[in-house]
Design a protein around this motif. Structure first.
Motif, mmCIF file in Angstrom:
data_model
loop_
_atom_site.group_PDB
_atom_site.id
_atom_site.type_symbol
_atom_site.label_atom_id
_atom_site.label_comp_id
_atom_site.label_asym_id
_atom_site.label_seq_id
_atom_site.Cartn_x
_atom_site.Cartn_y
_atom_site.Cartn_z
ATOM 1 N N ARG A 1 7.889 0.080 2.756
ATOM 2 C CA ARG A 1 8.787 0.344 2.881
ATOM 3 C C ARG A 1 8.940 1.606 4.381
ATOM 4 O O ARG A 1 9.342 1.688 4.630
ATOM 5 N N THR A 2 7.408 1.936 4.333
ATOM 6 C CA THR A 2 7.469 3.212 5.395
ATOM 7 C C THR A 2 6.594 3.071 6.953
ATOM 8 O O THR A 2 6.274 3.870 7.150
ATOM 9 N N ALA A 3 5.947 2.304 6.143
ATOM 10 C CA ALA A 3 4.106 1.943 6.923
ATOM 11 C C ALA A 3 3.569 3.215 7.299
ATOM 12 O O ALA A 3 3.080 3.088 8.482
ATOM 13 N N THR A 4 3.373 4.112 5.697
ATOM 14 C CA THR A 4 3.118 4.784 5.977
ATOM 15 C C THR A 4 1.242 4.986 4.935
ATOM 16 O O THR A 4 1.662 4.012 3.836
ATOM 17 N N PRO A 5 0.642 5.280 5.521
ATOM 18 C CA PRO A 5 -0.948 5.250 3.594
ATOM 19 C C PRO A 5 -0.220 6.020 2.885
ATOM 20 O O PRO A 5 -0.117 7.364 2.914
ATOM 21 N N TYR A 6 -0.971 6.065 1.795
ATOM 22 C CA TYR A 6 -1.028 6.481 0.698
ATOM 23 C C TYR A 6 -1.934 6.058 0.314
ATOM 24 O O TYR A 6 -2.661 4.958 -0.177
ATOM 25 N N ASN A 7 -2.686 6.997 -1.108
ATOM 26 C CA ASN A 7 -4.032 7.022 -1.119
ATOM 27 C C ASN A 7 -3.697 6.387 -2.997
ATOM 28 O O ASN A 7 -2.388 7.295 -4.204
ATOM 29 N N THR A 8 -4.054 5.385 -3.309
ATOM 30 C CA THR A 8 -3.637 4.692 -4.762
ATOM 31 C C THR A 8 -4.354 4.734 -6.039
ATOM 32 O O THR A 8 -3.663 3.978 -6.634
ATOM 33 N N SER A 9 -5.044 5.820 -6.012
ATOM 34 C CA SER A 9 -5.924 5.728 -6.852
ATOM 35 C C SER A 9 -5.137 6.657 -7.483
ATOM 36 O O SER A 9 -5.614 6.908 -8.683
ATOM 37 N N ALA A 10 -4.460 8.133 -6.836
ATOM 38 C CA ALA A 10 -3.950 9.126 -8.150
ATOM 39 C C ALA A 10 -2.493 9.441 -7.131
ATOM 40 O O ALA A 10 -2.595 8.819 -6.141
ATOM 41 N N HIS A 11 -1.333 10.125 -8.280
ATOM 42 C CA HIS A 11 -0.877 10.422 -7.619
ATOM 43 C C HIS A 11 -0.417 11.842 -6.882
ATOM 44 O O HIS A 11 -0.225 11.882 -5.177
ATOM 45 N N LEU A 12 -1.480 12.582 -7.027
ATOM 46 C CA LEU A 12 -2.612 13.820 -6.942
ATOM 47 C C LEU A 12 -3.686 13.597 -6.914
ATOM 48 O O LEU A 12 -4.418 13.591 -7.487
#
Length: 462
Positions: A250-261
């Protein structure tokens, strides 16, 4: 603006503290490639939602409750263990929400907390020296050469066990287990033998009557039946965290998808180090742990690095000073960070600065010292006019004997009865509830007293 995420090789060139030394680089590459093909464990939208809720904490309108195991183990991933950890957090949240009259953001130290930093790289017993146990993500607890060898395949097991844990947690919190009308059932199979139990049951009775009244008046909100619950862990092992960092479509930005925080620890918070560099690139809400040696200048530089855009909800500062140092060490840190213009979520970790070893060799913590650090945390923030936004605790839903003191007056001689932690000592269920009442008492004292939610409802609707 977030820049392109650096490669793993670039991160390692910066210097990566607290990393295992694997024997075969090809095996590590194979495991990481397999992890990159796995689905995300959490989603970008959930992380955005949590960031918004942490902004409410930072603004002084909510309180963050974060807790769970010191170090999860693969063997502990059972329905009973996951349920027990969840229900002690739910019980604590009920105490805080109703007794302290403040919304509570619930975050588990769960579904990924399988690695631990260590003060020494090796452990010696007699004339045998082996690599230190760094959590099930790296090696095994048994003291033999095969068990202590760092094994990259364990990272795949971390993913599998985290996925199973998150799956069950989502079922519990959305499938009826978290219904407020089931509060008595959360604790039905425990022996009610302490003052804190009696106080909890009285509070639950009061809430049940209030809920029955509200339902009778036609109010039957979905929030009575389900809760929002988020996962968190220390982003320690770069191979794992990097592999689970994905670009959101959606945003073309990186997220760490191992946890929310995810958070950077006290031992890995080097300003130019690999962990800070990785976390500053991801869109998740992130945390940073600060111990008593940090200076105001260092704290200011860290928040500048991790939150350059002053984004609400982006940053949680978790302080772990120790009961005897909190009142002196914390004020200059709060003042330095607040002077940057940011409103971070201030959270107290009253556990890690208060660990000691008994004469019989047990690592433990005294409940009185945990309470003293929390009281110091509240005192400092009250004096400075800032919001004491949360607590970060190592706990379990079981009746273990790992921390001395508390309502059951556990002594050092009691530690041998049920000392089950794989690493650091945890508060047991009664000690956790006792801590929740202590926090509630502090939140309802003086300037931060809140409006009773039932009174607020009556004022608005009648």
């Amino acid at each position: 603006m977030l820049e392109a995420i650096p490669s793993l090789a670039e991160l390692h060139r910066l210097g990566a503290a607290q990393q295992p030394v694997y024997a075969d680089d090809a095996e590590v590459a194979r495991v990481q490639a397999a992890l990159r093909r796995r689905p995300p464990l959490v989603f970008a939208g959930e992380c955005d939602e949590l960031r918004g809720k942490i902004a409410e904490v930072a603004a002084g309108r909510s309180f963050l409750l974060q807790g769970g195991d010191c170090a999860e183990t693969f063997d502990s991933v059972t329905a009973a263990n996951i349920r027990n950890k969840l229900r002690v957090l739910l019980s604590m949240a009920v105490v805080l929400t109703y007794a302290a009259q403040v919304p509570v953001l619930k975050v588990g130290r769960i579904a990924g907390q399988y690695a631990k930093p260590r003060s020494r790289d090796t452990e010696t017993r007699g004339d045998v020296t082996l690599p230190a146990y760094r959590g099930d993500a790296v090696n095994a607890l048994a003291f033999d050469a095969a068990s202590r060898r760092p094994d990259p395949d364990r990272l795949l097991e971390v993913y599998n066990h985290s996925a199973a844990t998150l799956n069950l947690l989502r079922a519990f919190v959305k499938g009826g287990y978290a219904d407020l009308r089931a509060m008595h059932g959360w604790n039905a199979d425990f022996v009610h033998n302490s003052n804190v139990e009696a106080r909890y049951e009285e509070l639950v009775d009061e809430i049940s009557r209030a809920l029955a009244f509200m339902v009778a008046c036609g109010v039957d909100n979905e929030s009575f039946r389900t809760v929002d619950f988020y996962s968190s862990h220390e982003a320690l092992l770069l191979e794992y965290e990097h592999a689970l960092t994905r670009i959101d479509s959606r945003t073309a930005t990186p997220y760490n998808t191992s946890a929310h925080l995810i958070w950077v620890g006290e031992r890995t918070r080097q300003l130019g180090g690999a962990h800070v560099e990785l976390l500053r690139h991801v869109r998740n809400p992130i945390g940073v742990k600060l111990g008593p040696t940090v200076t105001g200048d260092e704290a200011g530089a860290l928040v500048d690095r991790l939150d350059p855009d002053h984004e609400p909800g982006r940053l949680t500062v978790i302080t772990r000073m120790g009961a005897d140092r909190i009142r002196d060490a914390l004020p200059p840190i709060v003042e330095a960070v607040e002077s940057t213009g940011r409103k971070v979520a201030w959270v107290c970790d009253p556990m890690h600065g208060n660990t000691f070893e008994t004469a019989t060799g047990y690592k433990t913590r005294a409940f009185s010292q945990v309470a003293e650090e929390l009281n110091g945390f509240f005192d400092v923030h009250e004096a400075l006019g800032t919001w004491p936004g949360g607590v970060h605790v190592e706990l379990t839903g079981d009746d273990v004997t790992e921390c001395v003191g508390g309502v059951d007056e556990l002594a050092e001689a009691d530690l041998a009865n049920r000392y089950e932690t794989a690493c650091d000592p945890r508060l047991n269920r009664n000690q956790s509830l006792e801590l929740a009442f202590l926090i509630a008492d502090r939140l309802t004292s003086g300037r931060i007293r809140r409006v009773n939610p039932v009174q607020e409802f009556l004022a608005e609707d009648f």
